[in-house]
Design an enzyme around this catalytic site. Structure first.
Site, PDB file in Angstrom:
ATOM      1  N   ARG A 272       0.845  -1.186   0.000  1.00 19.34           N
ATOM      2  CA  ARG A 272       0.000   0.000   0.000  1.00 19.34           C
ATOM      3  C   ARG A 272       0.890   1.249   0.000  1.00 19.34           C
ATOM      4  O   ARG A 272       1.959   1.261   0.632  1.00 19.34           O
ATOM      5  CB  ARG A 272      -0.824  -0.040   1.291  1.00 19.34           C
ATOM      6  CG  ARG A 272      -1.774   1.094   1.536  1.00 19.34           C
ATOM      7  CD  ARG A 272      -3.011   0.916   0.770  1.00 19.34           C
ATOM      8  NE  ARG A 272      -4.060   1.802   1.236  1.00 19.34           N
ATOM      9  CZ  ARG A 272      -5.030   2.222   0.427  1.00 19.34           C
ATOM     10  NH1 ARG A 272      -5.091   1.856  -0.838  1.00 19.34           N
ATOM     11  NH2 ARG A 272      -5.992   2.997   0.888  1.00 19.34           N
TER      12      ARG A 272
ATOM     13  N   THR B  89      -9.480   0.744  -9.675  1.00 16.73           N
ATOM     14  CA  THR B  89      -8.825  -0.351  -8.945  1.00 16.73           C
ATOM     15  C   THR B  89      -8.986  -1.618  -9.759  1.00 16.73           C
ATOM     16  O   THR B  89      -9.863  -1.693 -10.609  1.00 16.73           O
ATOM     17  CB  THR B  89      -9.496  -0.545  -7.562  1.00 16.73           C
ATOM     18  OG1 THR B  89      -9.332   0.649  -6.820  1.00 16.73           O
ATOM     19  CG2 THR B  89      -8.914  -1.705  -6.762  1.00 16.73           C
TER      20      THR B  89
ATOM     21  N   THR C 119      -4.334  -0.684  -6.986  1.00 17.18           N
ATOM     22  CA  THR C 119      -5.104   0.529  -7.292  1.00 17.18           C
ATOM     23  C   THR C 119      -4.241   1.769  -7.450  1.00 17.18           C
ATOM     24  O   THR C 119      -3.122   1.829  -6.930  1.00 17.18           O
ATOM     25  CB  THR C 119      -6.121   0.795  -6.145  1.00 17.18           C
ATOM     26  OG1 THR C 119      -6.992   1.866  -6.519  1.00 17.18           O
ATOM     27  CG2 THR C 119      -5.438   1.155  -4.832  1.00 17.18           C
TER      28      THR C 119
ATOM     29  N   ASN D  48      -6.302   4.386  -6.901  1.00 16.09           N
ATOM     30  CA  ASN D  48      -7.479   4.987  -6.269  1.00 16.09           C
ATOM     31  C   ASN D  48      -8.539   5.381  -7.291  1.00 16.09           C
ATOM     32  O   ASN D  48      -9.065   4.509  -7.944  1.00 16.09           O
ATOM     33  CB  ASN D  48      -7.128   6.141  -5.328  1.00 16.09           C
ATOM     34  CG  ASN D  48      -8.302   6.455  -4.401  1.00 16.09           C
ATOM     35  OD1 ASN D  48      -9.125   5.584  -4.137  1.00 16.09           O
ATOM     36  ND2 ASN D  48      -8.412   7.669  -3.922  1.00 16.09           N
TER      37      ASN D  48
ATOM     38  N   ASP E 174      -7.758   8.400   0.549  1.00 11.79           N
ATOM     39  CA  ASP E 174      -8.280   7.304   1.375  1.00 11.79           C
ATOM     40  C   ASP E 174      -8.120   7.590   2.866  1.00 11.79           C
ATOM     41  O   ASP E 174      -8.676   6.881   3.703  1.00 11.79           O
ATOM     42  CB  ASP E 174      -7.593   5.978   1.021  1.00 11.79           C
ATOM     43  CG  ASP E 174      -8.288   5.274  -0.139  1.00 11.79           C
ATOM     44  OD1 ASP E 174      -9.439   5.624  -0.441  1.00 11.79           O
ATOM     45  OD2 ASP E 174      -7.674   4.384  -0.748  1.00 11.79           O
TER      46      ASP E 174
ATOM     47  N   SER F 230      -7.684   1.010   3.688  1.00 12.57           N
ATOM     48  CA  SER F 230      -8.146   0.592   2.359  1.00 12.57           C
ATOM     49  C   SER F 230      -9.351  -0.323   2.471  1.00 12.57           C
ATOM     50  O   SER F 230      -9.480  -1.085   3.426  1.00 12.57           O
ATOM     51  CB  SER F 230      -7.019  -0.157   1.639  1.00 12.57           C
ATOM     52  OG  SER F 230      -7.486  -0.682   0.419  1.00 12.57           O
ATOM     53  N   SER F 231     -10.215  -0.265   1.457  1.00 12.55           N
ATOM     54  CA  SER F 231     -11.327  -1.220   1.383  1.00 12.55           C
ATOM     55  C   SER F 231     -10.918  -2.495   0.659  1.00 12.55           C
ATOM     56  O   SER F 231     -11.684  -3.464   0.636  1.00 12.55           O
ATOM     57  CB  SER F 231     -12.512  -0.582   0.644  1.00 12.55           C
ATOM     58  OG  SER F 231     -13.024   0.500   1.380  1.00 12.55           O
TER      59      SER F 231
ATOM     60  N   GLY G 115     -13.805  -1.220  -6.532  1.00 15.46           N
ATOM     61  CA  GLY G 115     -15.036  -0.450  -6.345  1.00 15.46           C
ATOM     62  C   GLY G 115     -15.123   0.261  -5.006  1.00 15.46           C
ATOM     63  O   GLY G 115     -16.214   0.383  -4.436  1.00 15.46           O
ATOM     64  N   GLY G 116     -13.961   0.698  -4.482  1.00 18.73           N
ATOM     65  CA  GLY G 116     -13.987   1.437  -3.211  1.00 18.73           C
ATOM     66  C   GLY G 116     -14.671   0.593  -2.141  1.00 18.73           C
ATOM     67  O   GLY G 116     -14.453  -0.618  -2.063  1.00 18.73           O
TER      68      GLY G 116
END
Ligand code: DON
Length: 554
Positions: free
Chosen positions: A100, A367, A385, A387, A409, A438-439, A459-460
């Protein structure tokens, strides 16, 4: 919207028919050794070729990620970062790699405030939005630990695509058209994605990325040395500084991926494994955990009663997501949140919502998720991603490097929603070197010691609920991955107090949910999910029809 809904219904029908046909004909046995499911047809094939040439799932994952960074550069690339979850067949263990992005050293909690007020756009567009990219450092770390092939051979297909060109997919063409007014101002984007008259290229057009080809070609077998240090790092930092950003050569040189202990939950005879914080994998597990044993039984897939339970579970999961953040900076009580006591308490807490605020969710698809199974039974699940679509919407000139806007984020300011309308807590406040929550939640289910399913999404925040629903579709309802990813989904994230429903959901079901008092907002689609179901001697995979791509196997 209607066209996409129809496509989704048609795909669901084809998926079900296809399942019947392949069961009847027994289908080719050769289709059951290895599989790649990704959002890019070329990328999936590149991954399978790596495996056919003796590479393993991690080798293939490196090649797929790099190829997607060219063909699907609106979603991911070496200017971003991600998570890789690995099931390693030799020791039956799970490994989690966090690459990340991190906040630059000069970042601060109030960096997006101007005249005492938060200016959210600064976290989404332009140089100040850019967090330190982790992608190449992560791919390199995965390759060094588990790979068998040199980086140079795995980057070669991506270099070829960038240099010789690739055919623009309908999805990328939509992304270009959607972002045109912002990216057309950047000379790099303009040269790559617009025609001579300044109109966005259409699906089917041939796109070349010569700068990116040269950058990637120059990485040789030292991607970290040549990207995070030396001339490339200097070029990136100089561009960011000239554009008003704060990321420096020191930030790049100091970037490190982190191997983490995967987190686990037992669910109905399966062992579910996912990424720990700063991923939201624990929230996916918590949602599974809130489904009591026998909970889905007899309710029927996507029946109003089933969906009502999911809505409540999803909302409570997002309430608890507020306690998540970068574990190097905040203590995330994952074990407590996944304890039977908390799961049972959380299950009790759901309340119905009352009003539908007039807000739109951000458009998805900055993403990319892909799943790989190799001949040895290794499994890799990657979510990566930059983002939002085309990240910060800036490109390092000549290098053709699209930079992420992962700073968005973080909780940019108390009470201020991010691009995905997530209002986040202090645990996810900006700090130097911190990773934003993060999702992205790749998930692998084992049955006994063997993998049974791999699933992930883009998709967030809809990643969390997409992985949950597709996982349930496969594990509880026995759907094939193709039918599972095609079935219409819902999404609820606590704030805004709205239940998002895909337009492909039957009108009678939507009506029934409204009658129950749920504030429904119908949207064309909710994220994109990829999944492979693994049974002895059989691999069955799919990529969400909403984003193109697909699964290939041998
Ligand atoms: O890590 C996150 O949660 C976001 N950066 C993911 C963004 C995303 O999935 C965009 N839409 N597809």
């Amino acid at each position: 919207m209607l066209r996409r809904t129809r496509t989704k219904l048609l795909r669901l029908f084809i998926a079900i028919s296809f399942c019947l046909v392949s069961l009847q004909t027994g289908d080719a046995a050769e289709a059951h050794h290895a599989m790649v499911a990704s959002e890019g047809a070329e990328a999936s094939q590149i991954g399978l070729d790596v495996i056919e040439h003796g590479g393993n799932a991690v080798d293939a994952a490196v090649a797929v990620a790099l190829a997607l960074g060219v063909t699907n550069s609106a979603s991911c690339g070496i200017g971003g970062g991600g998570f890789m979850l690995i099931y390693w067949a030799k020791d039956h263990k799970l490994y989690a790699l966090d690459y990340r992005e991190t906040a630059p050293k000069a970042a601060s909690a109030d960096m997006y405030f101007r005249n005492g007020k938060p200016v959210e756009e600064l976290a989404r567009t332009g140089a100040l939005a850019v967090a330190v990219p982790g992608e190449l450092a992560g791919l390199d770390a995965a390759l060094r630990r588990f790979g068998t092939m040199p980086f140079s051979s795995l980057v070669a297909p991506a270099v070829k695509l960038a240099r010789e060109g690739f055919v623009l997919s309908p999805h990328m063409a939509r992304d270009i058209a959607f972002s045109a007014s912002q990216i057309v101002k950047d000379p790099g984007f303009r040269a790559q994605f617009f025609d001579a008259a300044g109109a966005p290229l259409k699906a089917g057009a041939r796109v070349r990325a010569p700068g990116l080809a040269a950058l990637m070609d120059g990485l040789g077998d030292q991607p970290v040395e040549r990207f995070y240090h030396g001339a490339t790092a200097a070029q990136i930092a100089a561009f960011i500084k000239a554009s008003g950003g704060i990321l420096t050569t020191d930030d790049l040189a100091n970037y490190r991926p982190v191997w983490r202990e995967p987190i686990h939950l037992r669910y109905r005879g399966y062992d579910l494994y996912t990424m720990p914080p700063p991923s939201s994998g624990g929230i996916v597990l918590e949602m599974f955990g809130m489904i009591a044993p026998g909970h889905t039984e007899g309710l029927g897939l996507n029946s109003p009663a089933y969906l009502a339970q999911l809505i409540e579970i999803m909302r409570q999961g997002f309430v608890d997501r507020d306690r998540y953040g970068d574990p190097a900076f905040v203590k995330v009580p994952v074990a407590e949140l996944l304890s039977p006591a908390h799961l049972s308490e959380a299950r009790q807490q759901a309340l119905h919502h009352l009003t539908v605020p007039n807000i739109a969710s951000a458009r998805d698809h900055g993403t990319s998720n892909f799943c790989i199974v190799d001949k040895a039974g290794n499994v890799v699940d990657v979510t990566t991603t930059i983002n939002t679509i085309f990240g910060a919407k800036i490109m390092v000139p000549e290098a053709g490097l699209i930079l992420n806007d992962e700073m968005d984020d973080f909780a940019v300011a108390p009470g201020v929603p991010n691009a995905f309308k997530l209002v986040q807590s202090q645990t996810n406040a900006i700090a130097p070197g911190k990773r934003p929550l993060s999702s992205m939640s790749p998930l692998i289910a084992l049955r006994g010691r063997a993998p049974a399913m791999v699933v992930g999404a883009s998709g967030g925040p809809t990643i969390i609920t997409g992985v949950l629903q597709v996982g349930l579709n496969i594990l509880d309802f026995g759907l094939s991955p193709e039918a599972a990813v095609s079935a219409p989904r819902i999404h609820e994230q606590s704030q805004p107090p709205t239940v998002f429903t895909e337009a492909a959901m039957p009108a009678t079901t939507i009506g029934a949910l409204r009658q129950m008092g749920y504030p429904i907002k119908v949207v064309p689609e909710l994220g994109a999910v990829s999944a492979i179901r693994i049974t002895p001697g059989m691999l069955d995979g799919a990529f969400d029809p909403s984003k193109g791509g697909g699964a290939v196997g041998n």
